[in-house]
Design a protein around this motif. Sequence first.
Motif, PDB file in Angstrom:
ATOM      1  N   SER A 146       3.078  -7.209 -27.270  1.00 50.94           N
ATOM      2  CA  SER A 146       2.818  -8.561 -27.763  1.00 50.94           C
ATOM      3  C   SER A 146       1.906  -9.315 -26.817  1.00 50.94           C
ATOM      4  O   SER A 146       1.354 -10.357 -27.174  1.00 50.94           O
ATOM      5  N   ALA A 147       1.739  -8.807 -25.595  1.00 46.14           N
ATOM      6  CA  ALA A 147       0.895  -9.438 -24.580  1.00 46.14           C
ATOM      7  C   ALA A 147      -0.391  -8.639 -24.401  1.00 46.14           C
ATOM      8  O   ALA A 147      -0.408  -7.426 -24.623  1.00 46.14           O
ATOM      9  N   PRO A 148      -1.474  -9.283 -23.986  1.00 44.16           N
ATOM     10  CA  PRO A 148      -2.728  -8.546 -23.743  1.00 44.16           C
ATOM     11  C   PRO A 148      -2.539  -7.439 -22.717  1.00 44.16           C
ATOM     12  O   PRO A 148      -1.751  -7.576 -21.767  1.00 44.16           O
ATOM     13  N   LEU A 149      -3.251  -6.344 -22.896  1.00 42.05           N
ATOM     14  CA  LEU A 149      -3.183  -5.197 -22.003  1.00 42.05           C
ATOM     15  C   LEU A 149      -4.314  -5.287 -20.973  1.00 42.05           C
ATOM     16  O   LEU A 149      -5.395  -5.789 -21.272  1.00 42.05           O
ATOM     17  N   ASP A 150      -4.051  -4.809 -19.783  1.00 40.97           N
ATOM     18  CA  ASP A 150      -5.020  -4.880 -18.687  1.00 40.97           C
ATOM     19  C   ASP A 150      -6.042  -3.755 -18.847  1.00 40.97           C
ATOM     20  O   ASP A 150      -5.874  -2.658 -18.318  1.00 40.97           O
ATOM     21  N   ASP A 151      -7.126  -4.048 -19.552  1.00 43.80           N
ATOM     22  CA  ASP A 151      -8.120  -3.021 -19.854  1.00 43.80           C
ATOM     23  C   ASP A 151      -8.815  -2.489 -18.610  1.00 43.80           C
ATOM     24  O   ASP A 151      -9.115  -1.289 -18.523  1.00 43.80           O
ATOM     25  N   VAL A 152      -9.083  -3.345 -17.648  1.00 42.75           N
ATOM     26  CA  VAL A 152      -9.782  -2.906 -16.442  1.00 42.75           C
ATOM     27  C   VAL A 152      -8.951  -1.879 -15.686  1.00 42.75           C
ATOM     28  O   VAL A 152      -9.433  -0.802 -15.312  1.00 42.75           O
ATOM     29  N   THR A 153      -7.677  -2.196 -15.472  1.00 42.68           N
ATOM     30  CA  THR A 153      -6.807  -1.275 -14.743  1.00 42.68           C
ATOM     31  C   THR A 153      -6.594   0.015 -15.516  1.00 42.68           C
ATOM     32  O   THR A 153      -6.622   1.115 -14.943  1.00 42.68           O
ATOM     33  N   LEU A 154      -6.392  -0.078 -16.826  1.00 45.34           N
ATOM     34  CA  LEU A 154      -6.164   1.121 -17.630  1.00 45.34           C
ATOM     35  C   LEU A 154      -7.413   2.005 -17.686  1.00 45.34           C
ATOM     36  O   LEU A 154      -7.310   3.230 -17.680  1.00 45.34           O
ATOM     37  N   THR A 155      -8.582   1.395 -17.717  1.00 36.74           N
ATOM     38  CA  THR A 155      -9.819   2.180 -17.703  1.00 36.74           C
ATOM     39  C   THR A 155      -9.954   2.943 -16.394  1.00 36.74           C
ATOM     40  O   THR A 155     -10.320   4.128 -16.374  1.00 36.74           O
ATOM     41  N   ARG A 156      -9.644   2.290 -15.292  1.00 39.97           N
ATOM     42  CA  ARG A 156      -9.744   2.940 -13.987  1.00 39.97           C
ATOM     43  C   ARG A 156      -8.723   4.067 -13.834  1.00 39.97           C
ATOM     44  O   ARG A 156      -9.046   5.148 -13.336  1.00 39.97           O
ATOM     45  N   THR A 157      -7.502   3.824 -14.259  1.00 36.38           N
ATOM     46  CA  THR A 157      -6.487   4.863 -14.114  1.00 36.38           C
ATOM     47  C   THR A 157      -6.753   6.045 -15.037  1.00 36.38           C
ATOM     48  O   THR A 157      -6.504   7.198 -14.677  1.00 36.38           O
ATOM     49  N   ALA A 158      -7.289   5.770 -16.241  1.00 34.82           N
ATOM     50  CA  ALA A 158      -7.642   6.868 -17.149  1.00 34.82           C
ATOM     51  C   ALA A 158      -8.718   7.745 -16.526  1.00 34.82           C
ATOM     52  O   ALA A 158      -8.696   8.978 -16.668  1.00 34.82           O
ATOM     53  N   ALA A 159      -9.648   7.133 -15.819  1.00 35.26           N
ATOM     54  CA  ALA A 159     -10.738   7.891 -15.200  1.00 35.26           C
ATOM     55  C   ALA A 159     -10.238   8.816 -14.101  1.00 35.26           C
ATOM     56  O   ALA A 159     -10.902   9.807 -13.776  1.00 35.26           O
ATOM     57  N   ARG A 160      -9.071   8.514 -13.540  1.00 30.85           N
ATOM     58  CA  ARG A 160      -8.505   9.338 -12.467  1.00 30.85           C
ATOM     59  C   ARG A 160      -7.522  10.381 -12.979  1.00 30.85           C
ATOM     60  O   ARG A 160      -6.924  11.115 -12.190  1.00 30.85           O
ATOM     61  N   ALA A 161      -7.335  10.455 -14.273  1.00 33.73           N
ATOM     62  CA  ALA A 161      -6.355  11.381 -14.840  1.00 33.73           C
ATOM     63  C   ALA A 161      -6.759  12.833 -14.582  1.00 33.73           C
ATOM     64  O   ALA A 161      -7.942  13.153 -14.433  1.00 33.73           O
ATOM     65  N   THR A 162      -5.752  13.704 -14.537  1.00 34.04           N
ATOM     66  CA  THR A 162      -6.015  15.133 -14.330  1.00 34.04           C
ATOM     67  C   THR A 162      -6.912  15.702 -15.419  1.00 34.04           C
ATOM     68  O   THR A 162      -7.825  16.485 -15.156  1.00 34.04           O
ATOM     69  N   PHE A 163      -6.650  15.301 -16.657  1.00 28.26           N
ATOM     70  CA  PHE A 163      -7.451  15.737 -17.797  1.00 28.26           C
ATOM     71  C   PHE A 163      -8.418  14.608 -18.156  1.00 28.26           C
ATOM     72  O   PHE A 163      -8.020  13.444 -18.155  1.00 28.26           O
ATOM     73  N   PRO A 164      -9.686  14.912 -18.459  1.00 28.47           N
ATOM     74  CA  PRO A 164     -10.650  13.858 -18.798  1.00 28.47           C
ATOM     75  C   PRO A 164     -10.136  12.986 -19.946  1.00 28.47           C
ATOM     76  O   PRO A 164      -9.951  13.456 -21.067  1.00 28.47           O
ATOM     77  N   THR A 165      -9.898  11.733 -19.628  1.00 27.34           N
ATOM     78  CA  THR A 165      -9.200  10.833 -20.545  1.00 27.34           C
ATOM     79  C   THR A 165      -9.967   9.522 -20.668  1.00 27.34           C
ATOM     80  O   THR A 165     -10.589   9.057 -19.717  1.00 27.34           O
ATOM     81  N   ARG A 166      -9.907   8.939 -21.835  1.00 30.27           N
ATOM     82  CA  ARG A 166     -10.568   7.652 -22.083  1.00 30.27           C
ATOM     83  C   ARG A 166      -9.550   6.615 -22.529  1.00 30.27           C
ATOM     84  O   ARG A 166      -8.645   6.925 -23.314  1.00 30.27           O
ATOM     85  N   TRP A 167      -9.689   5.388 -22.026  1.00 30.61           N
ATOM     86  CA  TRP A 167      -8.912   4.260 -22.514  1.00 30.61           C
ATOM     87  C   TRP A 167      -9.747   3.522 -23.551  1.00 30.61           C
ATOM     88  O   TRP A 167     -10.878   3.121 -23.282  1.00 30.61           O
ATOM     89  N   ARG A 168      -9.183   3.360 -24.752  1.00 41.38           N
ATOM     90  CA  ARG A 168      -9.821   2.593 -25.819  1.00 41.38           C
ATOM     91  C   ARG A 168      -9.102   1.250 -25.926  1.00 41.38           C
ATOM     92  O   ARG A 168      -7.957   1.180 -26.396  1.00 41.38           O
ATOM     93  N   PRO A 169      -9.731   0.162 -25.487  1.00 40.61           N
ATOM     94  CA  PRO A 169      -9.078  -1.148 -25.506  1.00 40.61           C
ATOM     95  C   PRO A 169      -8.681  -1.579 -26.910  1.00 40.61           C
ATOM     96  O   PRO A 169      -9.266  -1.139 -27.910  1.00 40.61           O
ATOM     97  N   ALA A 170      -7.701  -2.468 -26.964  1.00 36.71           N
ATOM     98  CA  ALA A 170      -7.184  -2.927 -28.251  1.00 36.71           C
ATOM     99  C   ALA A 170      -8.280  -3.548 -29.111  1.00 36.71           C
ATOM    100  O   ALA A 170      -8.336  -3.306 -30.331  1.00 36.71           O
ATOM    101  N   ALA A 171      -9.177  -4.323 -28.509  1.00 40.54           N
ATOM    102  CA  ALA A 171     -10.236  -4.963 -29.289  1.00 40.54           C
ATOM    103  C   ALA A 171     -11.141  -3.921 -29.929  1.00 40.54           C
ATOM    104  O   ALA A 171     -11.557  -4.061 -31.095  1.00 40.54           O
ATOM    105  N   GLU A 172     -11.442  -2.861 -29.195  1.00 39.70           N
ATOM    106  CA  GLU A 172     -12.287  -1.793 -29.734  1.00 39.70           C
ATOM    107  C   GLU A 172     -11.580  -1.057 -30.867  1.00 39.70           C
ATOM    108  O   GLU A 172     -12.181  -0.768 -31.910  1.00 39.70           O
ATOM    109  N   VAL A 173     -10.302  -0.746 -30.667  1.00 38.91           N
ATOM    110  CA  VAL A 173      -9.532  -0.036 -31.694  1.00 38.91           C
ATOM    111  C   VAL A 173      -9.447  -0.863 -32.973  1.00 38.91           C
ATOM    112  O   VAL A 173      -9.664  -0.356 -34.086  1.00 38.91           O
ATOM    113  N   THR A 174      -9.156  -2.147 -32.827  1.00 40.33           N
ATOM    114  CA  THR A 174      -9.026  -3.023 -33.997  1.00 40.33           C
ATOM    115  C   THR A 174     -10.356  -3.165 -34.732  1.00 40.33           C
ATOM    116  O   THR A 174     -10.412  -3.095 -35.969  1.00 40.33           O
ATOM    117  N   ALA A 175     -11.433  -3.354 -33.985  1.00 39.94           N
ATOM    118  CA  ALA A 175     -12.753  -3.514 -34.608  1.00 39.94           C
ATOM    119  C   ALA A 175     -13.165  -2.254 -35.349  1.00 39.94           C
ATOM    120  O   ALA A 175     -13.703  -2.315 -36.463  1.00 39.94           O
TER     121      ALA A 175
END
Length: 268
Positions: free
Chosen positions: A210-239
Amino acid sequence: MQPEIVRDERGGATVMLDGHPQSYVDLDDPELLVFEYVEQFATVLEALRPDPAPLATTHVGGAGMTLARWIHRRHPGSPQIVLEPDTALTELVRRELPLPRGHRIRVRPQTGQEGVAGLRDDSAEVVVVDAFQDGQVPGELAGQAWARELARVLAPGGLLLVNAADRPGLRWVARLGATLHTQLPHVGQLVLREVDKGKRFGNVVLVCSSAPLDDVTLTRTAARATFPTRWRPAAEVTAAARRAGVQPFGEVGEPSPAPPDTGRLGLR
């Protein structure tokens, strides 16, 4: 087929059901997360809940309880409820892969719908949905009635994490996201890059709140994942869903597409 435990040379164990792996557990290292989507669950919690304070967590689907063990290690004292209707599986895991000392993990032999219906409003800081039947997410766990129940038990600002799976194009995942969006306005996705690019069938982790998600932090942590991973922000998913004309499911949803090989899905 009865559930079984298959051990490997590293000392870890794979929980098997109907000949397919359901979980990987290392009793000596509960922070070892072998399967990519389980690491994605942990990535979200590391990024958005870095404080080691206890997290009241409800798991829909249990199997080897890999994530519940991880949460116990990272957030000691967390009260956790695991809804797992397969009592034979739970008994095997308790006997062969005992839960750690001092845990507050309570396993209830109930389906997700039964168990969640019995929970109090705002009772969970985190809800994790990872439930498959024959390699597919059941339609009952994809509709608006289910979304309302999840939103009801989730505390304000809490996190809902859903493991889904879809074929290239991710149309079913988009409809599931649109359905969850009717109750929780912020719905982002963690997805392997090759799945995001439509190269293969695969898992997608939906992150809802129900609260906004921290896109900056999630993007950075996804980039450090063991498997190549992408964070798709809520605004992008909705659009993207609006451009594609994606509609939410009705009161009861549709099962997710059958995978080409169920052996890699529903792993916990």
